[in-house]
Scaffold this motif. Structure first.
Motif, short mmCIF file in Angstrom:
data_model
loop_
_atom_site.label_atom_id
_atom_site.label_comp_id
_atom_site.label_asym_id
_atom_site.label_seq_id
_atom_site.Cartn_x
_atom_site.Cartn_y
_atom_site.Cartn_z
N ALA A 94 7.36 3.32 -8.91
CA ALA A 94 6.98 2.46 -7.79
C ALA A 94 6.09 3.22 -6.83
N ILE A 95 5.16 2.49 -6.21
CA ILE A 95 4.39 3.04 -5.09
C ILE A 95 4.57 2.06 -3.94
N ILE A 96 5.17 2.56 -2.87
CA ILE A 96 5.37 1.68 -1.73
C ILE A 96 4.11 1.72 -0.89
N ALA A 97 3.27 0.71 -1.09
CA ALA A 97 1.99 0.70 -0.39
C ALA A 97 1.40 -0.70 -0.46
N ASP A 98 0.58 -1.00 0.53
CA ASP A 98 -0.23 -2.21 0.48
C ASP A 98 -1.52 -1.82 -0.23
N ILE A 99 -1.79 -2.50 -1.29
CA ILE A 99 -2.93 -2.10 -2.11
C ILE A 99 -4.23 -2.10 -1.31
N LEU A 100 -4.32 -2.97 -0.29
CA LEU A 100 -5.57 -3.07 0.48
C LEU A 100 -5.67 -1.97 1.51
N THR A 101 -4.55 -1.54 2.04
CA THR A 101 -4.56 -0.47 3.03
C THR A 101 -3.50 0.56 2.66
N PRO A 102 -3.75 1.30 1.62
CA PRO A 102 -2.71 2.22 1.13
C PRO A 102 -2.43 3.39 2.04
N GLY A 103 -3.33 3.67 2.98
CA GLY A 103 -3.10 4.75 3.93
C GLY A 103 -2.85 6.06 3.21
N PRO A 104 -1.74 6.73 3.56
CA PRO A 104 -1.47 8.04 2.94
C PRO A 104 -1.26 7.96 1.42
N LYS A 105 -1.01 6.75 0.92
CA LYS A 105 -0.77 6.61 -0.52
C LYS A 105 -2.07 6.39 -1.30
N ALA A 106 -3.19 6.48 -0.58
CA ALA A 106 -4.47 6.14 -1.21
C ALA A 106 -4.68 6.92 -2.50
N GLU A 107 -4.36 8.17 -2.47
CA GLU A 107 -4.63 8.99 -3.65
C GLU A 107 -3.69 8.63 -4.80
N THR A 108 -2.43 8.40 -4.42
CA THR A 108 -1.46 8.01 -5.45
C THR A 108 -1.90 6.72 -6.13
N VAL A 109 -2.32 5.75 -5.30
CA VAL A 109 -2.76 4.47 -5.85
C VAL A 109 -3.98 4.69 -6.74
N ALA A 110 -4.91 5.48 -6.26
CA ALA A 110 -6.14 5.71 -7.02
C ALA A 110 -5.82 6.36 -8.36
N ASN A 111 -4.90 7.30 -8.36
CA ASN A 111 -4.51 7.96 -9.61
C ASN A 111 -3.88 6.97 -10.58
#
Lengths: 373, 830
Positions: free
Chosen positions: B502-519
């Motif tokens: 799981a990635i707890i993030a808003d896909i549009l504004t992932p903030g600090p999770k941006a890199e995790t989402v991108a990966n």
């Protein structure tokens, strides 16, 4: 899965080979049952064949082979088949023949019954037209007939298969999972070096069925006397073709006559000629079957005609001792009081003799449907 | 007992003298008979054995139980015997005799079997069968194959106390489920089928646990599949030796704490419910590889277990002694813990072949770890401390140690899941999923249950009370992030290492999770959007531009419709374009007119048109989640040729009928004009050229419908309406009428939830003319400009001619150059 069905017709021959690919080959046709008889236990052959063709949505056979033209191998054929040479024998619900297989003497010989004459005429017609026919013999045996027809051997050579060859279109390379090897009619070299045609011999095939690379072999003989059979064995061995003598199933020649084993009947058991003994006693496989297309084996010698109990005693002993096999008689299968066509299924577990409970289809109806949850 | 030969049905298929002795009442029973003579059991009351077998065996000694068919009183027994006696099954089935034994009735007959020349099991041509029918009609008639040398290692036999007679396990369902359709003919047909399939080695489900039909083993043990795999691979991998495996079961969970005993063994992971205890300790023994099951009769004591194993060449005592010593030394078991023996049995089809199957048997002993250690002569207590003996003493008798065989179940792997769901293999594609709401949570769980994909779930919502009614998660999970719950739930579908995260993030504004989402996106094979947000889908299509194929699933506001927008693998038809083509279909295709109608017929407007209203039943969501899961599985299995797909499913809540409307997905046509991107597709261009063709040599035209994206400055030109009836066209002119047009545009807005609006005008130029605006066209354009600028919209005019469709946006060019040209669609001459 391939299938061989052998019909109970008293002392007469008919069997059908159904290949996994849907091809149907019929060997001989003997409609011998007394029509309207309530006591005749022989099967109603045309009915059985028609029902099967209807099931398969077919109007004819890929191959109809007549091993020879004696009455107990062709009886009723002129009423059943659609032949090409005469309008008299056409139309209605007659059954088609894509390719007709006959030995050469069916073309050349005289003195036949009405049915035999029709088949001979049809074979000649097809040979003249060079289509839908396969003749089994040494090609040279046909030369004089061809000359009388102003034809040459070269015209029809491709339609002739000699002993020791496989049937074109029906060999391993043709992908049908079956191969027909011809043992007879054959010719043998005489002491003076000339070849003598054993033209009186009927067709003998060695069939190899292949399923998942497992071979099942059948030796299908017609009315082959012992001296011819002995010679077949000798010639085949001489050519190094022993594998064409291996058998899981033998369709016995001549209704289990002792004369297909030896010249002497023997008191209790026929002693076969040596090369025939070799064939039966060493070339069979575990669980092999021998089928006599005949009436029940008698308990005495009152009737001189086959089947002969002494021959049956020999086959039974060999099967039991050597192969844990089974000797079967068409008119006693599954019971003497109600014989039924004998069906062998052939698959990667080789032969299976079908034993259907008559009451209902086994399988889907005998188990509860699984419930997915 | 008389010699074996005369009972060999191969040699004498029938008609043996029935006057021989009473023993000839049935075929001989080799082992069982001797045992019966030595120690006749309280057969009918012995509940631990197979009562019917015991009853039958007991009757061997006398013929006083024999009776005539008409003397049978139990309906099934009478029916069966009468049916066979009638000869209906002749010559395949022959009645031998009937018996009445206490409250049971016995029908004995012989059945002839269809055998292949090459047999997997040595079934005979004719088999003697004994059917024991109990007074209690709810008990299945038991079928015994009583030939003295009937193969004892056949699959699908009922577990019985003795090796023989073999009790056939005919059905893999409970008898009560087939009792109502039981007839003698079906019953006998099934017996014949069982024998025939066994002879061929084709009786299915050979890996099923032995049926505890009469033993009624209530105890159940659930063993982690990994433990079995580790046991097989444990070193030394010498499958000719008995090996106690150095495998630690970290805990057992016993539910409920009292009888019957139900146990789950754990390695590592802790159970979700309840807790593990150390009241039991499991010892895993790998037996020698063999060609049949481990134990063919039911042992009643530990001694019998050991004897049975030793008779197969195993050395369980030696192995156990070593293992118990080690465990004591490592203090991995408490002395008071009760011992559970897990036997792992590698099974090969034939000698010399590789191991193809594994059986697992679990034995519950009544001994504690300390007791078993003492009995084995390897443990002793010194000064209150349990220690292993350096020199083991003698093994004490174990025959008074009762044991219970427990039904053993193995936990599932992902491959098991896939197989049970009809997939040929687990699908290991990486799936990134946006949104774990009502639809998402259910699709994720469905997919996980069939091992379809390894999922990464991106969502920043937490589970709230109003979600519960249409979500897989439950009240106890309120307040937890949906993504975490979805991944955890998915990971619990198989007993495997976690494969979903799981990635707890808003896909549009992932903030600090941006890199995790991108990966995650970079490594994905498929991106599944179940966010119910047009904004997200647009962003996926236009902004993040991942190289991964995207698919959107969403429900209509009523929940009645499910839509799938699936990009092609090359992403030439992107999600936003598919969305536009869906709106067009909603206008033009009658079954889709109500796509955006709300419950009660109210029309919904606004950007959030994928939100479902508050009153959609969960059953409806479940249907759609099922369909979406099927489609996802197809997409994952698609090879490289996966094209774009646009499909809508409509559920009729009254009849339950689901109808599917496939919508053609057309390739995009994109041109840049000034600051704007103009996006249209082959479908619309084809339609415009068809209309032009139909009116030639005259001109024709109409209004353009579509959508603006002001953030990305995109105009989507998607649809047109037929020219109103009062339109006038000539070889050099076209005047678009107005009758009925306002009503028509209002309908368009309703059917597209306000997504489509009037965006401009199009008209055709005849053959031989350029697509440059004529003077009347210039007038038209300034009229459009005036009309649209009042609404802050850029004016748009499209001229369709020989050279293509030329868009004029915002301004007309000063020079005689086309600002852009959409090519003439194939099939139309230019």
């Amino acid at each position: 899965m391939h299938k061989i069905t052998i019909f109970p017709l008293g002392n007469a021959d008919t069997y059908r080979i159904d290949l996994a690919g849907g091809q149907k080959l019929l060997f001989d046709y003997a409609h011998v049952r007394e029509v309207n008889s309530s006591t005749d236990l022989r099967c109603d052959l045309p009915h059985e064949l028609r029902v099967d063709l209807d099931e398969a949505e077919r109007a004819g056979f890929d191959v109809v082979a007549f091993t020879h033209l004696d009455n107990d191998h062709v009886r009723g054929a002129s009423e059943f088949f659609h032949v090409l040479h005469a309008a008299k024998y056409q139309g209605g619900d007659r059954i088609g023949i894509r390719e007709l297989w006959v030995p050469a003497f069916a073309i050349t010989d005289g003195d036949l019954s009405e049915d035999g004459r029709v088949i001979r005429a049809e074979a000649r017609h097809r040979l003249r037209n060079k289509t839908g026919i396969r003749i089994f013999s040494r090609p040279e045996a046909l030369v004089s007939w061809l000359e009388s027809e102003k034809m040459t051997l070269d015209d029809v050579r491709h339609l002739i298969t000699d002993a020791g060859e496989t049937v074109p279109g029906w060999s391993a390379a043709d992908g049908k999972g079956v191969e027909f090897f011809v043992h007879s009619p054959f010719s043998s070299r005489q002491d003076d070096g000339t070849l003598a045609d054993r033209n009186a011999c009927s067709l003998v095939f060695h069939v190899t069925f292949t399923v998942d690379e497992v071979n099942t072999t059948a030796l299908l003989m017609a009315d082959t006397p012992w001296d011819a059979l002995s010679e077949i064995v000798r010639i085949t061995k001489a050519h190094g073709n022993e594998s064409r003598l291996a058998w899981d199933l033998v369709k016995l020649p001549h209704q289990c006559s002792y004369l297909s084993l030896a010249a002497e009947k023997g008191a209790e058991e026929t002693t076969p000629e040596a090369s025939i003994a070799w064939l039966y006693e060493t070339q069979g496989h575990e669980g092999a079957k021998i089928v006599s297309t005949s009436t029940p084996i008698p308990r005495n010698d009152d009737d001189t005609q086959p089947p002969h109990r002494q021959a049956a005693a020999y086959y039974r002993r060999v099967l039991r001792r050597t192969y844990d096999g089974e000797f079967l008689v068409t008119m006693t299968h599954p019971s003497e009081t109600a014989p039924k066509p004998m069906v062998f299924r052939i698959d990667n577990r080789k032969l299976t003799l079908e034993r259907r409970l008559a009451v209902m289809g086994v399988g889907a109806t005998s188990v509860a449907a699984p419930r997915a949850g | 007992m008389t010699s074996q030969r005369d009972s060999d049905p191969r040699l004498s298929p029938s008609n043996e003298s029935s006057s021989e002795t009473g023993v000839r009442g049935g075929p001989t029973v080799q082992g069982g008979n001797a045992q019966t003579q030595d120690s006749p059991r309280e057969s009918s009351t012995d509940l631990t054995g197979t009562p019917s077998a015991a009853v039958w065996a007991g009757t061997l000694l006398s013929s006083i139980d024999e009776c005539e068919v008409f003397q049978l009183t139990l309906p099934r027994a009478r029916w069966l015997a009468e049916f066979i006696a009638s000869g209906a099954l002749a010559p395949w089935v022959t009645l031998d005799r009937c018996r009445r034994v206490m409250d049971r009735e016995v029908v004995e007959f012989r059945i002839r079997v269809e055998l292949p020349q090459r047999r997997a099991y040595d079934i005979f041509d004719e088999e003697p069968i004994v059917v024991v029918i109990q007074a209690d009609a709810s008990v299945m008639p038991e079928v015994l194959a009583v030939r003295s040398d009937f193969p004892a290692d056949v699959p699908h036999r009922n577990l019985s106390e003795d090796v023989r007679p073999v009790s056939l396990c005919l059905y893999d369902v409970r008898f009560r489920d087939i009792a109502a359709s039981w007839t003698p003919s079906r019953f006998i047909a099934r017996i014949q089928e069982w024998l025939q399939l066994t002879a061929r080695g084709e009786l299915h489900g050979a890996d099923q646990p032995l049926e505890p039909l009469f033993l009624g083993m209530p105890e159940m043990v659930i063993v982690p599949h990994a433990l079995i795999e580790q046991a097989l691979q444990a070193k030394p991998v010498d499958l000719t030796q008995t090996l106690c495996i150095d495998l630690r079961v970290t805990g057992v969970r016993i539910d409920p704490p009292n009888e019957p005993f139900r146990v789950r063994l754990y390695q590592g992971a802790e159970p979700m419910f309840g807790s593990t205890s150390r009241s039991h300790v499991a010892i895993v023994i790998r037996l020698r590889a063999r060609t049949h099951g481990a134990i063919r009769s039911t042992p009643r004591s530990l001694e019998e277990v050991i004897q049975a194993l030793e008779s197969e060449g195993d050395t369980p005592v030696q192995a156990l002694r070593a293992r118990v010593s080690t465990m004591c030394r490592e203090q991995s078991a408490s002395g008071e813990a009760h011992v559970i023996l897990v036997l792992v049995v590698p099974v090969r089809r034939e000698d010399g072949q590789p191991v193809t199957n594994v059986q697992t048997l679990t034995i519950l002993t009544t001994l504690t770890f300390e007791e078993i250690g003492r009995r084995l002569g390897v443990l002793e207590r010194f000064g209150g401390v349990l220690v292993p003996l350096l020199t083991p003493s003698e093994v004490q008798p174990l025959n008074n140690v009762p044991i219970f065989l427990a039904q053993t179940y193995r936990t599932l792997t992902r491959e098991d899941l896939a197989q049970q769901q009809g997939l040929s293999e687990a699908l290991e594609h990486r799936v990134v999923c946006i949104g774990a709401g009502a639809l998402g949570s259910q699709v994720i769980r469905n997919a996980a249950r069939s091992a379809a994909g390894r999922w990464t779930i991106v969502d920043d919502d937490a589970l709230l009370p109003h979600n519960i009614s249409r979500h897989v998660e439950l009240d106890g999970d309120l307040g937890v992030h949906k993504a975490l719950l979805a991944a955890a739930g998915a990971n619990c579908t198989a007993d495997s290492e976690p494969v979903h995260d799981a990635i707890i993030a808003d896909i549009l504004t992932p903030g600090p999770k941006a890199e995790t989402v991108a990966n995650a996106l970079a490594g994905a094979d498929l991106l599944v959007d179940m966010s119910a947000s047009v904004t997200v889908a647009r962003a996926l299509a236009r902004d993040t531009a991942p190289s991964v194929r995207c698919v959107s699933f969403f429900l209509s506001p009523t929940g009645q419709y499910l839509t799938m927008l699936a990009e092609d693998r090359e992403r030439t038809v992107s999600l936003d374009l598919l969305e536009m083509q869906l709106y067009r279909a909603a206008i033009e295709s009658e079954p889709l007119h109500a796509l955006y109608t709300e419950r009660g017929g109210r029309i919904r407007y606004g950007q959030s048109c994928r939100d479902i209203s508050a009153t959609v039943p969960q059953s409806v969501i479940a249907v759609h989640a099922g369909i979406a899961t099927m489609q996802l599985t197809h997409l994952l299995q698609e090879g490289s040729g996966g094209g774009a797909r646009l499909q809508v499913w409509r559920l009729d809540e009254q009849t339950g009928e689901v109808s599917c409307t496939p919508i053609p997905a057309y390739a995009a046509q994109i041109q840049r004009v000034g600051a704007w991107l103009i996006v249209t597709d082959e479908g619309l261009l084809t339609r415009l050229y068809e209309e032009r063709e139909a009116k030639l040599p005259c001109e024709t035209g109409g209004i353009l419908l579509g959508h603006y994206d002001f953030v990305r400055r995109i105009v989507y030109i998607v649809a047109t309406l037929p020219p109103p009836a009062d339109s006038r066209g000539g070889p050099d002119r076209f005047t678009r009428g107005y009758r009925g047009l306002t009503r028509a545009v209002a309908a368009v807005q309703a059917r597209t939830a306000g997504q489509f609006t009037y965006i401009g005008e199009w008209h055709s130029h005849p053959r031989g003319c350029s697509c440059l605006p004529s003077t009347p066209d210039e007038n038209l354009f300034s009229w459009i400009r005036t009309t649209l600028l009042a609404d802050c919209l850029p004016p748009l005019m499209l001229i369709v001619g020989d050279e293509g469709a030329v868009p004029y946006l915002e301004t007309l060019p000063a020079d005689s150059a086309y600002p852009a040209v959409f090519p003439v669609p194939t099939g139309f001459s230019s």
